[in-house]
Design an enzyme around this catalytic site. Sequence first.
Site, PDB file in Angstrom:
ATOM      1  N   HIS A  34       0.852  -1.196   0.000  1.00 52.66           N
ATOM      2  CA  HIS A  34       0.000   0.000   0.000  1.00 52.66           C
ATOM      3  C   HIS A  34       0.888   1.247   0.000  1.00 52.66           C
ATOM      4  O   HIS A  34       1.669   1.471   0.936  1.00 52.66           O
ATOM      5  CB  HIS A  34      -0.914  -0.016   1.230  1.00 52.66           C
ATOM      6  CG  HIS A  34      -1.941   1.078   1.247  1.00 52.66           C
ATOM      7  ND1 HIS A  34      -3.136   0.996   0.555  1.00 52.66           N
ATOM      8  CD2 HIS A  34      -1.942   2.291   1.849  1.00 52.66           C
ATOM      9  CE1 HIS A  34      -3.838   2.101   0.753  1.00 52.66           C
ATOM     10  NE2 HIS A  34      -3.130   2.909   1.532  1.00 52.66           N
ATOM     11  N   ASP A  36       0.968   5.375  -0.162  1.00 51.34           N
ATOM     12  CA  ASP A  36       0.144   6.569   0.079  1.00 51.34           C
ATOM     13  C   ASP A  36       0.770   7.795  -0.554  1.00 51.34           C
ATOM     14  O   ASP A  36       1.847   8.233  -0.137  1.00 51.34           O
ATOM     15  CB  ASP A  36       0.006   6.788   1.592  1.00 51.34           C
ATOM     16  CG  ASP A  36      -0.856   5.729   2.226  1.00 51.34           C
ATOM     17  OD1 ASP A  36      -2.050   5.661   1.883  1.00 51.34           O
ATOM     18  OD2 ASP A  36      -0.339   4.944   3.045  1.00 51.34           O
ATOM     19  N   MET A  38       0.491  11.745  -1.186  1.00 53.17           N
ATOM     20  CA  MET A  38      -0.171  12.948  -0.640  1.00 53.17           C
ATOM     21  C   MET A  38       0.428  14.201  -1.251  1.00 53.17           C
ATOM     22  O   MET A  38       1.654  14.285  -1.379  1.00 53.17           O
ATOM     23  CB  MET A  38       0.037  12.988   0.872  1.00 53.17           C
ATOM     24  CG  MET A  38      -0.448  11.748   1.585  1.00 53.17           C
ATOM     25  SD  MET A  38      -0.092  11.868   3.351  1.00 53.17           S
ATOM     26  CE  MET A  38      -0.723  10.289   3.896  1.00 53.17           C
ATOM     27  N   MET A 138     -12.006   5.067   4.253  1.00 53.01           N
ATOM     28  CA  MET A 138     -11.044   5.674   5.185  1.00 53.01           C
ATOM     29  C   MET A 138     -11.636   5.628   6.594  1.00 53.01           C
ATOM     30  O   MET A 138     -12.702   6.183   6.842  1.00 53.01           O
ATOM     31  CB  MET A 138     -10.755   7.131   4.801  1.00 53.01           C
ATOM     32  CG  MET A 138      -9.822   7.318   3.624  1.00 53.01           C
ATOM     33  SD  MET A 138      -8.235   6.438   3.724  1.00 53.01           S
ATOM     34  CE  MET A 138      -7.529   7.086   5.251  1.00 53.01           C
ATOM     35  N   GLY A 143      -4.118  11.549   5.716  1.00 50.37           N
ATOM     36  CA  GLY A 143      -3.016  12.504   5.872  1.00 50.37           C
ATOM     37  C   GLY A 143      -1.871  11.979   6.719  1.00 50.37           C
ATOM     38  O   GLY A 143      -0.721  12.328   6.480  1.00 50.37           O
ATOM     39  N   GLY A 145      -0.267   8.547   9.316  1.00 45.39           N
ATOM     40  CA  GLY A 145      -0.359   7.223   9.912  1.00 45.39           C
ATOM     41  C   GLY A 145      -0.546   7.352  11.414  1.00 45.39           C
ATOM     42  O   GLY A 145      -0.434   8.453  11.978  1.00 45.39           O
ATOM     43  N   GLY A 146      -0.864   6.254  12.061  1.00 45.43           N
ATOM     44  CA  GLY A 146      -0.904   6.213  13.526  1.00 45.43           C
ATOM     45  C   GLY A 146      -2.087   6.901  14.181  1.00 45.43           C
ATOM     46  O   GLY A 146      -2.020   7.241  15.367  1.00 45.43           O
ATOM     47  N   ASP A 176      -8.798   1.473   5.689  1.00 47.67           N
ATOM     48  CA  ASP A 176      -7.485   2.104   5.852  1.00 47.67           C
ATOM     49  C   ASP A 176      -7.523   3.111   6.993  1.00 47.67           C
ATOM     50  O   ASP A 176      -8.263   4.101   6.929  1.00 47.67           O
ATOM     51  CB  ASP A 176      -7.125   2.798   4.523  1.00 47.67           C
ATOM     52  CG  ASP A 176      -5.744   3.408   4.503  1.00 47.67           C
ATOM     53  OD1 ASP A 176      -5.006   3.276   5.489  1.00 47.67           O
ATOM     54  OD2 ASP A 176      -5.409   4.016   3.466  1.00 47.67           O
ATOM     55  N   GLY A 177      -6.694   2.852   8.018  1.00 43.72           N
ATOM     56  CA  GLY A 177      -6.561   3.787   9.131  1.00 43.72           C
ATOM     57  C   GLY A 177      -6.881   3.159  10.469  1.00 43.72           C
ATOM     58  O   GLY A 177      -8.006   2.718  10.697  1.00 43.72           O
ATOM     59  N   GLY A 178      -5.873   3.044  11.323  1.00 43.54           N
ATOM     60  CA  GLY A 178      -6.092   2.514  12.675  1.00 43.54           C
ATOM     61  C   GLY A 178      -6.437   1.030  12.718  1.00 43.54           C
ATOM     62  O   GLY A 178      -7.057   0.566  13.677  1.00 43.54           O
ATOM     63  N   GLY A 198      -0.477   0.263   8.591  1.00 44.46           N
ATOM     64  CA  GLY A 198       0.814   0.947   8.579  1.00 44.46           C
ATOM     65  C   GLY A 198       1.552   0.715   9.868  1.00 44.46           C
ATOM     66  O   GLY A 198       2.421  -0.159   9.971  1.00 44.46           O
ATOM     67  N   SER A 199       1.180   1.488  10.908  1.00 46.84           N
ATOM     68  CA  SER A 199       1.933   1.390  12.160  1.00 46.84           C
ATOM     69  C   SER A 199       1.814   0.025  12.823  1.00 46.84           C
ATOM     70  O   SER A 199       2.781  -0.443  13.424  1.00 46.84           O
ATOM     71  CB  SER A 199       1.541   2.515  13.117  1.00 46.84           C
ATOM     72  OG  SER A 199       0.196   2.850  12.993  1.00 46.84           O
TER      73      SER A 199
HETATM   74  C1  DX5 Z   1      -3.500   7.692   5.921  1.00 49.81           C
HETATM   75  C2  DX5 Z   1      -3.061   6.641   4.956  1.00 49.81           C
HETATM   76  C3  DX5 Z   1      -2.898   5.299   5.567  1.00 49.81           C
HETATM   77  C4  DX5 Z   1      -1.916   5.229   6.720  1.00 49.81           C
HETATM   78  C5  DX5 Z   1      -2.430   4.184   7.655  1.00 49.81           C
HETATM   79  O1  DX5 Z   1      -3.868   8.837   5.259  1.00 49.81           O
HETATM   80  O2  DX5 Z   1      -3.994   6.498   3.896  1.00 49.81           O
HETATM   81  O3  DX5 Z   1      -2.627   4.298   4.591  1.00 49.81           O
HETATM   82  O4  DX5 Z   1      -0.607   4.934   6.347  1.00 49.81           O
HETATM   83  O5  DX5 Z   1      -1.637   4.164   8.782  1.00 49.81           O
HETATM   84  P1  DX5 Z   1      -2.089   3.407  10.121  1.00 49.81           P
HETATM   85  O6  DX5 Z   1      -2.298   1.964   9.769  1.00 49.81           O
HETATM   86  O7  DX5 Z   1      -0.916   3.627  11.013  1.00 49.81           O
HETATM   87  O8  DX5 Z   1      -3.345   4.075  10.609  1.00 49.81           O
HETATM   88 ZN    ZN Z   2      -3.717   4.720   2.501  1.00 49.57          ZN
END
Ligand code: DX5
Ligand code: ZN
Length: 217
Positions: A34, A36, A38, A138, A143, A145-146, A176-178, A198-199
């Site tokens: 994945h 990202d 931005m 989402m 924007g 991670g974490g 995607d997210g958390g 991600g994290s």
């Molecule tokens: C946030 C990104 C995610 C992010 C997720 O805008 O789209 O892909 O990296 O990170 P975690 O898994 O740490 O929430």
């Molecule tokens: Zn993403």
Amino acid sequence: MRKIYVSPSFLSANFNDLASDIDLINKSEADWFHLDIMDGVFVPNISFGFPIISHIKKLATKPLDVHLMIVQPDKYIEKFKKSGADILTVHYEACTHLHRTIQNIKSVGMKAGASLNPHTPVSVLEDIIEDLDLVLIMSVNPGYGGQKFIENSYKKIKQLRKMIDETNSKALIEVDGGVDFTNNKKLYQAGVDVLVAGSSVFKSNNPEEAIQNLKNI
Ligand code: DX5
Ligand code: ZN
């Protein structure tokens, strides 16, 4: 039983030694990479662009799942294809002519996805759901991670699952997210196919095990 995919987000990877993290994901049970993107306009952050995608493409043995958090994505569709994207996801909120954008992505040979911000209802996709290969929900504001998972996402995923199952859509549902091992099962039960993490993968002491745990539905 539906297949569960895991797509680790490289936003949380170690950019001082990207090759090692790419190798780790190649060897793991993860399904996709994945990435990202931005632009500092659609979201209040800037990540990375074409050179990094091309570099990852050279070493990755799995599909690149590219999540665009940018305005005017149509301008760059061919460049993302050339850089190595296999799946290209744009934001509903960034596309005035989403139908045209989705057809453009497919016409150059990529799978096409649409993403919804936390405040955007699933119903806006009713008239395009059969054209989509993927819908990305989402579960944080895009924007960074974490961030903390937004609980309202379950409701949206269930509505989307119903919409897809009641039509001829073959779209996969990605969240995607958390996302971590505390909510993976509940997300799968709500209808998710693809977990982005991600994290919870890259900040873990044992990323391979973290991926296994996410897949353990
Ligand atoms: C946030 C990104 C995610 C992010 C997720 O805008 O789209 O892909 O990296 O990170 P975690 O898994 O740490 O929430
Ligand atoms: Zn993403």
